[in-house]
Each structure stands twice: as C-alpha cells, then as structure tokens.
Design a protein around this motif. Structure first.
Motif, short mmCIF file in Angstrom:
data_model
loop_
_atom_site.label_atom_id
_atom_site.label_comp_id
_atom_site.label_asym_id
_atom_site.label_seq_id
_atom_site.Cartn_x
_atom_site.Cartn_y
_atom_site.Cartn_z
N SER A 15 4.91 16.18 4.42
CA SER A 15 6.01 15.55 3.68
C SER A 15 5.54 15.07 2.31
O SER A 15 4.38 14.72 2.11
N SER A 16 6.48 15.05 1.36
CA SER A 16 6.18 14.52 0.02
C SER A 16 6.77 13.13 -0.15
O SER A 16 6.75 12.57 -1.24
N ILE A 17 7.31 12.57 0.94
CA ILE A 17 7.92 11.24 0.88
C ILE A 17 6.83 10.17 0.86
O ILE A 17 5.91 10.18 1.68
N HIS A 18 6.93 9.26 -0.10
CA HIS A 18 5.99 8.15 -0.20
C HIS A 18 6.72 6.83 0.02
O HIS A 18 7.85 6.65 -0.44
N ARG A 19 6.06 5.92 0.72
CA ARG A 19 6.63 4.61 0.98
C ARG A 19 5.62 3.52 0.65
O ARG A 19 4.42 3.77 0.55
N GLN A 34 0.83 -1.20 0.00
CA GLN A 34 0.00 0.00 0.00
C GLN A 34 0.86 1.26 0.00
O GLN A 34 1.88 1.32 0.70
N ILE A 35 0.45 2.22 -0.79
CA ILE A 35 1.15 3.51 -0.82
C ILE A 35 0.82 4.28 0.46
O ILE A 35 -0.34 4.37 0.85
N GLU A 36 1.84 4.81 1.09
CA GLU A 36 1.64 5.59 2.31
C GLU A 36 2.50 6.85 2.26
O GLU A 36 3.70 6.79 2.03
N SER A 57 7.97 0.74 -12.41
CA SER A 57 7.30 -0.56 -12.31
C SER A 57 5.99 -0.50 -11.55
O SER A 57 5.24 -1.49 -11.51
N LEU A 58 5.68 0.65 -10.93
CA LEU A 58 4.45 0.76 -10.13
C LEU A 58 3.21 0.50 -10.98
O LEU A 58 3.05 1.06 -12.06
N MET A 59 2.32 -0.35 -10.46
CA MET A 59 1.10 -0.67 -11.18
C MET A 59 -0.04 -0.80 -10.18
O MET A 59 0.08 -1.50 -9.17
N LYS A 60 -1.13 -0.12 -10.45
CA LYS A 60 -2.28 -0.17 -9.54
C LYS A 60 -2.90 -1.56 -9.55
O LYS A 60 -2.99 -2.21 -10.59
N LEU A 61 -3.35 -2.00 -8.37
CA LEU A 61 -4.05 -3.27 -8.25
C LEU A 61 -5.52 -2.98 -7.96
O LEU A 61 -5.83 -2.30 -6.98
N ASP A 62 -6.40 -3.47 -8.80
CA ASP A 62 -7.82 -3.27 -8.58
C ASP A 62 -8.33 -4.24 -7.53
O ASP A 62 -7.96 -5.41 -7.52
N TYR A 67 10.99 2.63 0.40
CA TYR A 67 10.99 4.01 -0.10
C TYR A 67 10.58 4.03 -1.57
O TYR A 67 11.14 3.31 -2.39
N ILE A 68 9.58 4.87 -1.90
CA ILE A 68 9.14 5.03 -3.29
C ILE A 68 9.81 6.24 -3.92
O ILE A 68 10.44 6.15 -4.96
N GLY A 69 9.64 7.39 -3.29
CA GLY A 69 10.25 8.60 -3.84
C GLY A 69 9.58 9.86 -3.30
O GLY A 69 8.64 9.80 -2.49
N LEU A 70 10.06 11.02 -3.77
CA LEU A 70 9.52 12.30 -3.32
C LEU A 70 8.35 12.76 -4.18
O LEU A 70 7.50 13.51 -3.73
N THR A 71 8.34 12.32 -5.42
CA THR A 71 7.24 12.69 -6.32
C THR A 71 6.55 11.44 -6.81
O THR A 71 7.19 10.42 -7.08
N LEU A 72 5.24 11.53 -6.93
CA LEU A 72 4.46 10.37 -7.37
C LEU A 72 3.32 10.86 -8.25
O LEU A 72 2.69 11.89 -7.97
N SER A 73 3.06 10.13 -9.32
CA SER A 73 1.99 10.50 -10.24
C SER A 73 0.65 10.63 -9.51
O SER A 73 0.38 9.90 -8.55
N GLU A 74 -0.18 11.56 -9.96
CA GLU A 74 -1.50 11.76 -9.36
C GLU A 74 -2.40 10.54 -9.55
O GLU A 74 -3.45 10.43 -8.91
#
Length: 219
Positions: free
Chosen positions: A49-53, A41-43, A121-126, A79-86
């Motif tokens: 903060s703009s940090i995503h994990r 799960q994205i958190e 490689s990030l891909m949403k899971l329905d 750790y994912i990154g500081l910026t993440l697609s909407e």
C-alpha cells in the motif's frame, strides 16, 4: 489523552464541524485559537500500500492522544496521504498540523473526530542524541542541546547557501564576460563602420571638387 471524558455519536451529531473540532482540541489540551499541532510517527499501512498514516500521537507535552469517542473500536491514527516526499521515512517522528477529515470519511469511520494531516505542515523531528539521554537528563526540550543542534544545522544551511550563492555569482560573471565581449565586438564594428563612412565621405568630397573643376574649365 487516556483519562478523559468520552462522547457518544448521539451527542456529537448536533454539533457543526467547527464545534466538533474545538471540542476535540479542548479535550486534547489545546487553546481555542491555536493550531492542532501534534507529534507522531509515520507508518505505511503495508508493503503493498502507498497509504501513510501518523501513529503514536502526542501533544507538545508528549501526552498520548486518543479520540474521545465512546465505544470507538477504530484506529487512533491520522491519515497523511497516498504520496509522501522521499524526505520522510517509515517510522520517522514528525510534527504536523491536523484538520478534520472530509465529512464522508468521518461518517464512514463512524468517528466525527476523524482527522487528516495537512501535508504542507509535516516537519521532521530530530532525535535527542544518545549521549544526552545517557547523561541522566531526560527532558526532551533541553535548552543547551537545542541551541547547539540548531547552531550546527544553521551552519550547514549557511554553507549550502554559500555554495549556491557562489554558483550564482559564477553564472553571473560568465554572463557579464559574454556581454562585455559582445559589447566590445559591437564597438569594433562601429569603429570599422565609421572609418568606412569617413572614406566614402572623402571620395564624395573629392568627386564633388572634381566636378566643380570640370564645370569651371570646360574644354
């Protein structure tokens, strides 16, 4: 995995990056030549903060994953990154391919197994529809539902692609009409030019004939 052998920093310090990565994959149930693809799960760290994990890690069999490190008191997230697609929202389940974090970061966290997400490689899971869960079938890889879901998804994608194709065709048709009009204009100009040229040629021939007549019958 909760019940697994754990390693000490003294043991891991003798391994290179590839050996460390392969050891972690093995403990998490992955084959040597396969990618380390997990679900989670994205958190967002916090509102400021703009940090995503990536949290609540699971392998493809939905078994929870934790770093197999002895006396480790850090976070078991990635750790994912500081910026993440909407397109990706906080709390959303995703699939991701993992890689070792930079060596400086692993040393800072006192965790040789520290991982990072490969953003591309990030891909949403329905989620499985609630009606499927209520039916008493709890397998998250229900073949019939997946087929129906993918068929629906593909139908939507096909519709969107068709819209795009029709829009492209309309643009091409407008360009074709414009070129045809330009060609028609050039043809009309060519005809006008030829007609003028023919008239000039007639005048020249007439003048030439008149000149000959004058020479032959001088006064």
């Amino acid at each position: 995995m909760e019940n697994q052998d754990k390693y000490t920093l003294d043991v891991l310090k003798y391994l290179n990056d590839d050996e460390t990565f392969q050891l972690l994959k093995k403990r998490w149930g992955y084959e040597k030549n396969t990618k380390l693809i997990v679900m989670g799960q994205i958190e967002r760290k916090d509102k400021e903060s703009s940090i995503h994990r990536l949290t609540n890690l699971k392998n493809i069999e939905e078994i929870p994953l934790r770093y197999p490190l002895e006396n480790y008191n850090g976070y078991h997230n990635i750790y994912i990154g500081l910026t993440l697609s909407e397109d990706f929202k906080n709390g959303q389940w995703v699939q991701a391919n993992l890689k070792l974090a930079p060596n400086k970061e692993r040393e800072k966290q006192l965790n040789p197994f520290e991982l990072n997400v490969q953003i591309s490689s990030l891909m949403k899971l329905d989620e499985i529809p609630i009606k499927v869960i209520e039916s008493g079938i709890h397998n998250n890889f229900i073949e019939n539902w997946i087929v129906e879901h993918l068929a629906e998804k593909n139908t939507e994608e096909i519709k969107e692609n068709n819209k795009s194709i029709l829009a492209d065709q309309e643009i091409l048709l407008k360009r074709q009409n414009k070129l045809e009009n330009q060609l028609k204009g050039l043809e009309e100009r060519e005809i006008t030019f030829i007609e003028k040229l023919e008239k000039h040629q007639e005048k020249i021939e007439s003048c030439t004939l008149e000149l000959k007549t004058i020479k032959q019958n001088p006064k």
